[in-house]
Design a protein around this motif. Structure first.
Motif, PDB file in Angstrom:
ATOM      1  N   ALA A 178      27.416  42.511  66.100  1.00 14.00           N
ATOM      2  CA  ALA A 178      26.788  41.794  65.076  1.00 14.00           C
ATOM      3  C   ALA A 178      27.289  40.579  64.592  1.00 14.00           C
ATOM      4  O   ALA A 178      26.736  39.578  64.174  1.00 14.00           O
ATOM      5  N   ALA A 179      29.067  40.560  64.595  1.00 15.47           N
ATOM      6  CA  ALA A 179      29.525  39.132  64.471  1.00 15.47           C
ATOM      7  C   ALA A 179      29.016  38.092  65.274  1.00 15.47           C
ATOM      8  O   ALA A 179      28.897  36.986  64.871  1.00 15.47           O
ATOM      9  N   GLY A 180      28.589  38.439  66.580  1.00 21.75           N
ATOM     10  CA  GLY A 180      28.029  37.317  67.190  1.00 21.75           C
ATOM     11  C   GLY A 180      26.805  36.781  66.879  1.00 21.75           C
ATOM     12  O   GLY A 180      26.663  35.529  67.221  1.00 21.75           O
ATOM     13  N   ILE A 184      31.211  31.415  60.644  1.00 22.76           N
ATOM     14  CA  ILE A 184      31.582  31.156  59.327  1.00 22.76           C
ATOM     15  C   ILE A 184      30.750  32.315  58.329  1.00 22.76           C
ATOM     16  O   ILE A 184      31.566  32.758  57.395  1.00 22.76           O
ATOM     17  N   ASP A 185      29.829  33.000  58.800  1.00 25.73           N
ATOM     18  CA  ASP A 185      29.089  34.209  58.257  1.00 25.73           C
ATOM     19  C   ASP A 185      30.148  35.209  58.395  1.00 25.73           C
ATOM     20  O   ASP A 185      30.203  36.124  57.379  1.00 25.73           O
ATOM     21  N   GLN A 206      34.115  39.061  55.861  1.00 29.03           N
ATOM     22  CA  GLN A 206      35.484  39.715  55.809  1.00 29.03           C
ATOM     23  C   GLN A 206      35.999  39.101  54.580  1.00 29.03           C
ATOM     24  O   GLN A 206      36.866  40.175  54.098  1.00 29.03           O
ATOM     25  N   ILE A 207      36.385  38.038  54.074  1.00 26.60           N
ATOM     26  CA  ILE A 207      36.699  37.450  52.966  1.00 26.60           C
ATOM     27  C   ILE A 207      36.136  38.167  51.761  1.00 26.60           C
ATOM     28  O   ILE A 207      36.799  38.692  50.686  1.00 26.60           O
ATOM     29  N   SER A 208      34.716  38.401  51.545  1.00 26.57           N
ATOM     30  CA  SER A 208      34.171  39.398  50.537  1.00 26.57           C
ATOM     31  C   SER A 208      34.738  40.703  50.561  1.00 26.57           C
ATOM     32  O   SER A 208      35.277  41.281  49.408  1.00 26.57           O
TER      33      SER A 208
END
Length: 84
Positions: A12-14, A19-20, A25-27
C-alpha cells in the motif's frame, strides 16, 4: 501486526508514494499524541511544557529563517491541541 499485514502495508505504501505515506504516518502519530494529552492527569502541565518547547523550536536556526516551516509547525501544533 502479522507478517502478511506488514507485506500488505508495504505494498500500500508503494502505491501511495513517499509523501502520502509520511502524511498518513504523521496523522497517526498526531492522533496518538492528542489521545495521550487528553488522557494525561495534568494536561495544563503538558500544555505548558509543549508551549515552551514549541517556542524554543520556533526560535531555532532550523525554523527561524524558514517562515514556511514555522507556519507548518504552528499548524501542526494547533492540530495537536484542537478540542483540548
Amino acid at each position: 501486526m502479522t507478517h502478511e499485514d506488514q507485506i500488505l502495508a508495504s505494498e500500500a505504501a508503494g502505491r501511495l508514494g513517499d509523501i502520502d505515506v509520511l502524511d498518513t504516518q504523521i496523522s497517526g502519530i498526531c492522533s496518538m499524541l492528542h489521545a495521550l494529552y487528553m488522557a494525561h492527569p495534568a494536561p495544563e502541565q503538558v500544555r505548558h511544557q509543549f508551549d515552551r518547547l514549541l517556542a524554543k523550536l520556533l526560535n531555532s536556526p532550523y525554523v527561524v529563517d524558514e517562515p514556511d516551516r514555522a507556519l507548518v509547525l504552528q499548524a501542526t501544533a494547533a492540530a495537536l491541541l484542537r478540542n483540548s
